[in-house]
Design an enzyme around this catalytic site. Structure first.
Site, PDB file in Angstrom:
ATOM      1  CG  ASP A   6      -1.813   1.241   1.267  1.00  0.00           C
ATOM      2  OD1 ASP A   6      -2.021   1.847   0.196  1.00  0.00           O
ATOM      3  OD2 ASP A   6      -2.287   1.591   2.358  1.00  0.00           O
ATOM      4  CE  LYS A  26      -0.131   3.630   3.289  1.00  0.00           C
ATOM      5  NZ  LYS A  26      -0.922   4.110   4.431  1.00  0.00           N
ATOM      6  CG  ASP A  54      -2.417  -2.185   4.333  1.00  0.00           C
ATOM      7  OD1 ASP A  54      -2.858  -2.250   5.492  1.00  0.00           O
ATOM      8  OD2 ASP A  54      -2.844  -1.384   3.493  1.00  0.00           O
ATOM      9  CD  GLU A  88      -5.481   0.866   1.234  1.00  0.00           C
ATOM     10  OE1 GLU A  88      -5.127  -0.071   1.962  1.00  0.00           O
ATOM     11  OE2 GLU A  88      -5.363   2.048   1.581  1.00  0.00           O
ATOM     12  NE  ARG A 146     -11.554   3.471   5.031  1.00  0.00           N
ATOM     13  CZ  ARG A 146     -11.337   4.412   5.934  1.00  0.00           C
ATOM     14  NH1 ARG A 146     -12.210   5.413   6.084  1.00  0.00           N
ATOM     15  NH2 ARG A 146     -10.261   4.392   6.695  1.00  0.00           N
TER      16      ARG A 146
END
Length: 486
Positions: A256, A263, A274, A335, A337
């Site tokens: 991620d 990020k 992740d 992302e 969710r």
């Protein structure tokens, strides 16, 4: 690491190997005279007068080739206490490269029937290592001889412990793999190997997911050259049971970056974990199959990679989920969710399960709230929540329930779509993420969301974890099934 455990009926006296002996909590050794020489007994007695008896484990050098390890057993132990004793013992023996230890099981006096079984179980869980990418691996061989007859509890638990260990290690392995190796395709290939255990593995590729309408999940993977997948793992261990299966859903973001909502570079390497929620689901289903659990269960994992490519999803995009709801994507780093949204509604529609439990490294906010002590629990069902809480206290994979409320739910309403994927008002990040997920549980199915962001990976070794990937959730959910659904 190689740990060889051998059971022998007799032959304890006058051994030249390292001895492991158990005493009461005051380190009273009067009952050990039958297992050591008179000279050793006298020597230990003298040393104990000068020792710190507040410790659980004391080590005494008898000679250059022999040590005696005394482990105190407190009254009214829980099984988790015994497992931790085993982990403490492993932490001691892990300092060498090769050693042999002999344990006297007949001398154990404890309220735990299978004391030695739990002790060795904790030792093995602590012994996990992930070193396959080191060019030079230090070989460590530990031989542990257990003297004494196996009791019924020990025999009964052997397969159970083996299944839990292998399931936990499978989850830890998946989380530990570097992201250039464990992309969604490679992950899928590893799950396909579970078929040999009798697990039905079904893979949905991007083309199939498009036909199903899983645009929430698919949007996350659009920026990556690696294809996204949804995989279902079905274990039917009780064909006579006509009740709906138990279901477990996992977030599997193999790496991620945050996507376009990139990020910070610092610690981004940790985003390989992740996908820990999906790893727990895979490890759990493997454990159930290994121990032939008399239960019907299904695992569903969404496997994607969130990258900032030329075709990546943008902040402001609107996607339609599997259940027909539209989502305004305000932040591409929220992302997980989006992946779980389609996985949850698909699971509910296809399998009509008795309950759904999802696991995800979903929010940094849960780490701020609970640190590395508890996973966050959110639910629409008090009974299921209470069961998980009590089981968590028992196996020491602890959870803490946080609230859901209509006022929080309003914070993810969108002006131009059915909902938005983040709360722009600020605060309650973990709660509003859970509120988002709850919108994809549409048929009043009992549901629990476990936010394991603070529990899936640890930089420090603690309890049964050696540091790194923990496999948090495999033992928790296996115990839930054992106590309430088999």
């Amino acid at each position: 690491m190689s740990i060889q455990i051998n059971y022998k009926n007799s032959g304890f006296k006058n051994l030249s190997t390292n001895l492991v002996l158990f005493t009461d909590e005051k380190f009273n050794i009067s009952n050990l005279q039958g297992y050591i020489s008179n000279l050793e007994f006298s020597y230990l007695n003298d040393l104990l007068k000068k020792s710190d008896l507040k410790k659980n484990l004391l080590v005494f050098e008898i000679s250059s080739k022999k040590k005696i390890i005394l482990i105190s057993i407190k009254k009214n132990l829980e099984t988790s206490d015994v497992e931790n004793l085993g982990a403490d013992f492993y932490s001691y023996i892990n300092y060498g490269n090769k050693a042999e230890f002999t344990i006297n099981s007949d001398g154990v006096k404890s309220n735990i029937a299978d004391f030695i079984g739990y002790f060795l179980h904790g030792l093995k869980l602590k012994s996990y290592e992930f070193n396959i990418y080191k060019s030079k691996i230090e070989k460590k061989i530990f031989s542990i001889n257990v003297i004494g007859n196996k009791n019924k509890a020990t025999i009964k638990n052997e397969l159970r412990f083996k299944a839990i260990e292998e399931g936990t290690f499978f989850a830890r392995d998946l989380v530990s793999e570097p992201p250039n190796v464990l992309n969604p395709k490679e992950y899928t290939n590893r799950l396909l190997k579970l078929r040999k255990l009798g697990i039905k593995v079904t893979v949905y590729n991007e083309s199939q997911m498009k036909k199903l309408g899983m645009h929430s999940l698919l949007g996350v993977g659009r920026g990556s050259v690696n294809e996204s997948f949804l995989v279902t793992l079905e274990w039917n261990g009780n064909k006579k049971d006509k009740k709906a299966p138990l279901s477990f859903v996992g977030k599997g973001v193999c790496f991620d970056t945050g996507g376009i909502s990139l990020k910070p570079a610092k610690f981004m390497e940790e985003m390989k974990y992740d996908m820990a929620g999906s790893a727990v689901v895979a490890g759990l289903i493997q454990a159930l199959a290994t121990r032939k659990a008399r239960v019907n269960a299904v695992g569903v994992v969404g496997l994607v990679e969130n990258m900032p490519g030329g075709n990546a999803q943008r902040p402001g995009d609107i996607v339609k989920a599997y259940n027909g709801k539209t989502i305004e994507v305000l932040n591409t780093d929220a992302e997980g969710r989006l992946v779980l949204a389609d996985a949850l509604s698909f699971t509910e529609a296809k399998f009509k399960p008795r309950f759904m439990i999802d696991l995800a490294t979903l929010t940094g906010a849960i780490i701020m709230a609970l640190g590395e002590e508890y996973a966050g629990l959110f639910s629409n069902n008090d009974d299921l929540s209470n069961k998980i809480f009590k089981v968590g206290e028992k196996v020491k994979e602890k959870v803490w329930r946080l609230p859901l409320h209509d006022n929080y739910d309003k914070l993810i309403n969108s002006a131009i779509a059915d909902m938005q994927n983040i709360n722009y008002s600020g605060g309650a990040g973990s709660i509003t993420a859970a509120q988002f997920l709850q919108r994809f549980v549409t048929n009043k199915t009992p549901w629990v969301h476990l936010d394991i962001a603070g529990m899936a990976f640890s930089k420090k070794a603690s309890n049964l974890n050696p540091g790194g990937a923990t496999g948090f959730g495999v033992r928790l959910l296996n115990q839930l099934i054992e106590e309430h659904y088999e």
